[in-house]
Design a protein around this motif. Sequence first.
Motif, PDB file in Angstrom:
ATOM      1  N   LEU A  25      -5.128  -2.452   3.397  1.00  0.00           N
ATOM      2  CA  LEU A  25      -4.477  -3.658   2.872  1.00  0.00           C
ATOM      3  C   LEU A  25      -4.201  -4.664   3.996  1.00  0.00           C
ATOM      4  CD1 LEU A  25      -1.928  -2.092   0.342  1.00  0.00           C
ATOM      5  CD2 LEU A  25      -3.916  -3.488  -0.234  1.00  0.00           C
ATOM      6  N   ILE A  26      -3.743  -4.161   5.140  1.00  0.00           N
ATOM      7  CA  ILE A  26      -3.442  -5.043   6.289  1.00  0.00           C
ATOM      8  C   ILE A  26      -4.721  -5.741   6.761  1.00  0.00           C
ATOM      9  CG2 ILE A  26      -2.733  -5.053   8.727  1.00  0.00           C
ATOM     10  CD1 ILE A  26      -0.692  -2.780   7.882  1.00  0.00           C
ATOM     11  N   ARG A  27      -5.821  -4.965   6.840  1.00  0.00           N
ATOM     12  CA  ARG A  27      -7.106  -5.571   7.252  1.00  0.00           C
ATOM     13  C   ARG A  27      -7.514  -6.691   6.293  1.00  0.00           C
ATOM     14  NH1 ARG A  27      -9.123  -2.809  11.380  1.00  0.00           N
ATOM     15  NH2 ARG A  27      -8.699  -0.568  11.502  1.00  0.00           N
ATOM     16  N   ASP A  28      -7.306  -6.445   5.004  1.00  0.00           N
ATOM     17  CA  ASP A  28      -7.690  -7.435   3.999  1.00  0.00           C
ATOM     18  C   ASP A  28      -6.769  -8.655   4.030  1.00  0.00           C
ATOM     19  OD1 ASP A  28      -9.274  -8.238   1.603  1.00  0.00           O
ATOM     20  OD2 ASP A  28      -7.353  -7.984   0.564  1.00  0.00           O
ATOM     21  N   ALA A  29      -5.482  -8.406   4.317  1.00  0.00           N
ATOM     22  CA  ALA A  29      -4.478  -9.484   4.256  1.00  0.00           C
ATOM     23  C   ALA A  29      -4.503 -10.399   5.478  1.00  0.00           C
ATOM     24  CB  ALA A  29      -3.079  -8.879   4.108  1.00  0.00           C
ATOM     25  N   MET A  30      -4.808  -9.839   6.652  1.00  0.00           N
ATOM     26  CA  MET A  30      -4.591 -10.550   7.906  1.00  0.00           C
ATOM     27  C   MET A  30      -5.185 -11.961   7.976  1.00  0.00           C
ATOM     28  SD  MET A  30      -2.725 -10.103  10.529  1.00  0.00           S
ATOM     29  CE  MET A  30      -2.498  -8.349  10.838  1.00  0.00           C
ATOM     30  N   PRO A  31      -6.432 -12.187   7.530  1.00  0.00           N
ATOM     31  CA  PRO A  31      -6.976 -13.551   7.628  1.00  0.00           C
ATOM     32  C   PRO A  31      -6.190 -14.588   6.818  1.00  0.00           C
ATOM     33  CG  PRO A  31      -8.717 -11.955   7.158  1.00  0.00           C
ATOM     34  CD  PRO A  31      -7.421 -11.247   6.973  1.00  0.00           C
ATOM     35  N   GLU A  81       6.072  -4.413   3.110  1.00  0.00           N
ATOM     36  CA  GLU A  81       5.197  -5.011   2.101  1.00  0.00           C
ATOM     37  C   GLU A  81       4.664  -6.371   2.547  1.00  0.00           C
ATOM     38  OE1 GLU A  81       7.677  -4.831  -1.384  1.00  0.00           O
ATOM     39  OE2 GLU A  81       6.863  -2.878  -1.991  1.00  0.00           O
ATOM     40  N   LEU A  82       5.442  -7.077   3.374  1.00  0.00           N
ATOM     41  CA  LEU A  82       5.003  -8.381   3.880  1.00  0.00           C
ATOM     42  C   LEU A  82       3.802  -8.266   4.822  1.00  0.00           C
ATOM     43  CD1 LEU A  82       8.481 -10.044   4.407  1.00  0.00           C
ATOM     44  CD2 LEU A  82       6.627 -11.043   3.049  1.00  0.00           C
ATOM     45  N   THR A  83       3.586  -7.071   5.408  1.00  0.00           N
ATOM     46  CA  THR A  83       2.435  -6.913   6.309  1.00  0.00           C
ATOM     47  C   THR A  83       1.115  -6.960   5.552  1.00  0.00           C
ATOM     48  OG1 THR A  83       2.452  -4.477   6.211  1.00  0.00           O
ATOM     49  CG2 THR A  83       3.763  -5.527   7.966  1.00  0.00           C
ATOM     50  N   PHE A  84       1.184  -6.701   4.229  1.00  0.00           N
ATOM     51  CA  PHE A  84      -0.064  -6.727   3.449  1.00  0.00           C
ATOM     52  C   PHE A  84       0.049  -7.536   2.149  1.00  0.00           C
ATOM     53  CE2 PHE A  84       2.080  -2.607   2.574  1.00  0.00           C
ATOM     54  CZ  PHE A  84       2.341  -2.755   1.210  1.00  0.00           C
ATOM     55  N   ALA A  85       1.112  -8.350   2.064  1.00  0.00           N
ATOM     56  CA  ALA A  85       1.360  -9.115   0.835  1.00  0.00           C
ATOM     57  C   ALA A  85       0.197 -10.035   0.463  1.00  0.00           C
ATOM     58  CB  ALA A  85       2.642  -9.926   0.971  1.00  0.00           C
ATOM     59  N   ARG A  86      -0.522 -10.548   1.460  1.00  0.00           N
ATOM     60  CA  ARG A  86      -1.602 -11.505   1.200  1.00  0.00           C
ATOM     61  C   ARG A  86      -2.904 -10.829   0.777  1.00  0.00           C
ATOM     62  NH1 ARG A  86       0.394 -16.664   0.592  1.00  0.00           N
ATOM     63  NH2 ARG A  86       2.204 -16.840   1.973  1.00  0.00           N
ATOM     64  N   SER A  87      -2.932  -9.511   0.764  1.00  0.00           N
ATOM     65  CA  SER A  87      -4.153  -8.816   0.335  1.00  0.00           C
ATOM     66  C   SER A  87      -4.423  -9.072  -1.141  1.00  0.00           C
ATOM     67  CB  SER A  87      -4.014  -7.306   0.566  1.00  0.00           C
ATOM     68  OG  SER A  87      -5.101  -6.631  -0.026  1.00  0.00           O
ATOM     69  N   SER A  88      -5.685  -9.180  -1.483  1.00  0.00           N
ATOM     70  CA  SER A  88      -6.062  -9.382  -2.892  1.00  0.00           C
ATOM     71  C   SER A  88      -6.409  -8.049  -3.570  1.00  0.00           C
ATOM     72  CB  SER A  88      -7.256 -10.340  -2.981  1.00  0.00           C
ATOM     73  OG  SER A  88      -8.324  -9.856  -2.178  1.00  0.00           O
ATOM     74  N   MET A  89      -6.216  -6.939  -2.871  1.00  0.00           N
ATOM     75  CA  MET A  89      -6.539  -5.610  -3.419  1.00  0.00           C
ATOM     76  C   MET A  89      -5.358  -5.102  -4.253  1.00  0.00           C
ATOM     77  SD  MET A  89      -8.271  -4.277   0.147  1.00  0.00           S
ATOM     78  CE  MET A  89      -8.359  -2.553  -0.284  1.00  0.00           C
ATOM     79  N   GLU A  90      -5.227  -5.662  -5.447  1.00  0.00           N
ATOM     80  CA  GLU A  90      -4.036  -5.406  -6.277  1.00  0.00           C
ATOM     81  C   GLU A  90      -3.917  -3.952  -6.724  1.00  0.00           C
ATOM     82  OE1 GLU A  90      -1.605  -7.475  -6.562  1.00  0.00           O
ATOM     83  OE2 GLU A  90      -2.696  -9.047  -5.503  1.00  0.00           O
ATOM     84  N   ARG A  91      -5.018  -3.309  -7.032  1.00  0.00           N
ATOM     85  CA  ARG A  91      -4.971  -1.904  -7.477  1.00  0.00           C
ATOM     86  C   ARG A  91      -4.423  -1.017  -6.346  1.00  0.00           C
ATOM     87  NH1 ARG A  91      -7.599   0.699 -11.583  1.00  0.00           N
ATOM     88  NH2 ARG A  91      -8.864  -1.155 -11.975  1.00  0.00           N
TER      89      ARG A  91
END
Length: 226
Positions: A104-110, A148-158
């Motif tokens: 999730l963090i990898r997905d969210a970071m950008p 949760e804020l470390t990965f909040a921007r991830s679009s991987m909702e499941r």
Amino acid sequence: MGKQTAHHSSETAFVRPKTAQQAVFEALRHEITTGERSPGSVIVQDAVAEKFNVSRIPIREALKRLEAEEYVSYAPHMGYRVTKLTVDELAEVFHLRDVLEAELIRDAMPKVTGEDITQMREAMAEMDEAAKDADLIALGVANRRFHELTFARSSMERTKRIVAQLWNTADAYRPLYAELMDMSKVNTEHVLITEAMAERDTDRVIALNHEHRKRSIDHIREALAE
């Protein structure tokens, strides 16, 4: 067009009153996460109905929801109990969180913004206040919000939903090991995670998160051994 807009704004302003089911759900979840109902303890529906002065229908619905969120478990002829896990099962929960949150963090970071970093710092300040007041509930809520804020921007909702369930499963154990936590160490680790987030250093955030969580598992093992 003007009338439609006005109608829409009045709809969004409407706040539905809390249902009996929602009230019971929140009350039971509060008792579980504060340790008032310990892992493995039986939930007697008649006693809950008397305590909250409601019928058994909203209690049944609230318990089904708590079961779906993994706060409680149901067994035929036994009824509902607060979810109880072995040390190994808890370690597995934390390991799964470690693996999934890294993705999730990898997905969210950008997509992380300055506002996210500000909110992480606010969550840390809330933890400081809660620690001063010895308020374990507020401490747990702010800690969860921080992570949760470390990965909040991830679009991987499941994946986010699965991670939320894993957090829920371990929530009942937080009061058991909270006293073993060195808050100054936790704060230092949170500062380092926030700084790595601000620098958009994905690998460092994941590594720090891993070390941070490993300490929690050590605390759980120590608490359950006692």
